[in-house]
Write an enzyme that holds these catalytic residues in place. Structure first.
Site, PDB file in Angstrom:
ATOM      1  N   ASP A  68       6.877   5.350  47.071  1.00 29.71           N
ATOM      2  CA  ASP A  68       7.972   5.856  48.084  1.00 29.71           C
ATOM      3  C   ASP A  68       8.051   7.621  47.881  1.00 29.71           C
ATOM      4  O   ASP A  68       8.813   7.946  48.495  1.00 29.71           O
ATOM      5  CB  ASP A  68       9.335   4.822  47.802  1.00 29.71           C
ATOM      6  CG  ASP A  68       9.932   5.210  46.509  1.00 29.71           C
ATOM      7  OD1 ASP A  68       9.278   5.673  45.598  1.00 29.71           O
ATOM      8  OD2 ASP A  68      10.851   4.742  46.312  1.00 29.71           O
ATOM      9  N   LYS A 137       6.088  -2.953  43.449  1.00 32.38           N
ATOM     10  CA  LYS A 137       6.649  -2.424  42.494  1.00 32.38           C
ATOM     11  C   LYS A 137       8.267  -2.029  42.696  1.00 32.38           C
ATOM     12  O   LYS A 137       8.468  -1.503  44.110  1.00 32.38           O
ATOM     13  CB  LYS A 137       6.094  -1.175  42.114  1.00 32.38           C
ATOM     14  CG  LYS A 137       6.803  -0.219  41.022  1.00 32.38           C
ATOM     15  CD  LYS A 137       5.949   0.835  40.252  1.00 32.38           C
ATOM     16  CE  LYS A 137       5.682   2.224  41.216  1.00 32.38           C
ATOM     17  NZ  LYS A 137       7.067   2.731  41.258  1.00 32.38           N
ATOM     18  N   GLU A 139      12.129  -0.517  41.074  1.00 33.83           N
ATOM     19  CA  GLU A 139      12.979   0.340  39.858  1.00 33.83           C
ATOM     20  C   GLU A 139      14.096  -0.401  39.390  1.00 33.83           C
ATOM     21  O   GLU A 139      14.476  -1.102  40.001  1.00 33.83           O
ATOM     22  CB  GLU A 139      13.346   1.706  40.410  1.00 33.83           C
ATOM     23  CG  GLU A 139      12.164   2.565  40.984  1.00 33.83           C
ATOM     24  CD  GLU A 139      12.967   3.993  41.440  1.00 33.83           C
ATOM     25  OE1 GLU A 139      14.019   4.077  41.130  1.00 33.83           O
ATOM     26  OE2 GLU A 139      12.057   4.685  42.055  1.00 33.83           O
ATOM     27  N   GLU A 205       8.286   6.577  33.307  1.00 31.40           N
ATOM     28  CA  GLU A 205       8.507   7.788  34.044  1.00 31.40           C
ATOM     29  C   GLU A 205       9.198   8.690  33.168  1.00 31.40           C
ATOM     30  O   GLU A 205      10.600   8.452  32.769  1.00 31.40           O
ATOM     31  CB  GLU A 205       8.878   7.970  35.233  1.00 31.40           C
ATOM     32  CG  GLU A 205       8.834   9.194  36.054  1.00 31.40           C
ATOM     33  CD  GLU A 205       9.000   9.058  37.432  1.00 31.40           C
ATOM     34  OE1 GLU A 205       9.085   8.112  38.394  1.00 31.40           O
ATOM     35  OE2 GLU A 205       8.995  10.218  38.196  1.00 31.40           O
TER      36      GLU A 205
HETATM   37  O1  KIV Z   1       6.598   6.634  44.022  1.00 28.86           O
HETATM   38  C1  KIV Z   1       5.908   6.995  43.170  1.00 28.86           C
HETATM   39  O2  KIV Z   1       4.961   7.959  43.420  1.00 28.86           O
HETATM   40  C2  KIV Z   1       5.913   6.420  41.965  1.00 28.86           C
HETATM   41  C3  KIV Z   1       5.188   7.105  40.833  1.00 28.86           C
HETATM   42  C4  KIV Z   1       6.041   8.300  40.455  1.00 28.86           C
HETATM   43  C5  KIV Z   1       5.096   6.061  39.652  1.00 28.86           C
HETATM   44  O3  KIV Z   1       6.729   5.569  41.771  1.00 28.86           O
END
Ligand code: KIV
Length: 288
Positions: A68, A137, A139, A205
């Site tokens: 994102d 994915k 968070e 991160e």
């Molecule tokens: O959205 C993204 O690019 C990410 C990376 C920073 C791992 O989640």
């Protein structure tokens, strides 16, 4: 039939060093675990379109993340927060169609999974059916464990994301290193909880390198670091930072090229030749 994880020298996979212990024709989640066990670093880059997907796959990058981070790299927002699922779907689909051997992971944007485990499943299903992603994915740590269980329980491959979580930028007080001091134990507990709930890998991160090393040693599943030092099982960068396309990039992001200058010069040369009449020449024109 399952894919072989080990290949003999000479049995080369395009874009891959045949000397690598784990060199699958197509990267699957279990290969990432095998790479961790073999001590072979996992490579991951973001991609948001067909050209970058093709190039990074040809380069042998293992995982393409349709992040994102499209928010601040494609859609001209300042953060990832305004990104919608409708905006993500065509980006994910373009990358998935050109990913070659790479495993494709798609981010669930802010607000598309927080409400309930059911919402997390339905957004993930959309990104798989319409976006053709291989994995998703999102968070969060222990607070999203019910969501992770629901997604994994639906047969969807899930990657976690801990440390600095960009969707929580305002709650975290800005882009700040996470997991310092006493927060290191919380981070480790979150990582173990995600693994136990079914995550096949965890992104770390902006985490102090020693903390990331400790989490990596404690997990059976691989960690992928971004601003988390050299001891994670793999590394990820936002491609525009990696290739020098962005005007600004964070301290942890090494610029491996100056793609912005190359494009800028190409566009200047093009405009100059059009204005001066040098382009198109006879070789670019049809006589009849
Ligand atoms: O959205 C993204 O690019 C990410 C990376 C920073 C791992 O989640």
């Amino acid at each position: 039939m399952s894919q072989p994880t080990s290949r003999s020298p000479g049995d080369a996979v395009p874009g891959q060093d045949p000397a690598l212990a784990v060199s699958p024709k197509r990267v699957r989640v279990h290969h990432l675990r095998a790479m961790k066990e073999a001590g072979q670093k996992i490579t991951m880059l973001t991609a948001y379109d067909q050209s970058t997907a093709e190039i990074f796959a040809e380069a042998g990058v293992d995982v393409l993340l349709v992040g994102d981070s499209a928010g601040d790299n494609v859609l001209a927002h300042d953060t990832t927060i305004p990104v919608t699922v409708d905006e993500m779907v065509p980006l994910v689909r373009a990358v998935a169609r050109r990913a070659g051997r790479a495993l494709v992971v798609a981010d669930l944007p802010f607000g598309s999974y927080h409400a309930s485990p059911e919402q997390a499943v339905s957004t993930s299903v959309r990104l798989m059916k319409e976006g053709l992603t291989h994995a998703v994915k999102f968070e969060g740590g222990r607070s999203v464990v019910p969501h992770v269980r629901a997604v994994s329980g639906a047969g969807i491959a899930f990657m976690g994301h801990l440390g600095f979580t960009p969707q929580a930028e305002h709650a975290l007080g800005g882009k700040r290193v996470q997991g310092r001091g006493g927060a290191a134990d919380e981070l480790l507990a979150d990582a173990l909880a995600l693994q136990e709930a079914g995550a096949f890998a965890v992104v770390l991160e902006m985490v102090p390198a020693p903390v990331a090393a400790k989490v990596t040693a404690a997990l059976d599943v691989p960690t992928i670091g971004i601003g988390a030092g050299p001891d994670t099982d793999g590394q990820v960068l936002v491609w525009t930072d990696m290739a020098g396309m962005s005007t600004w990039s964070p301290r942890f992001a090494k610029r491996f090229a100056d793609a912005r200058s190359v494009l800028l010069q190409a566009a200047r040369d093009y405009a100059g030749e059009v204005r001066g009449g040098a382009f198109p020449g006879p070789e670019h024109s049809y006589d009849r």
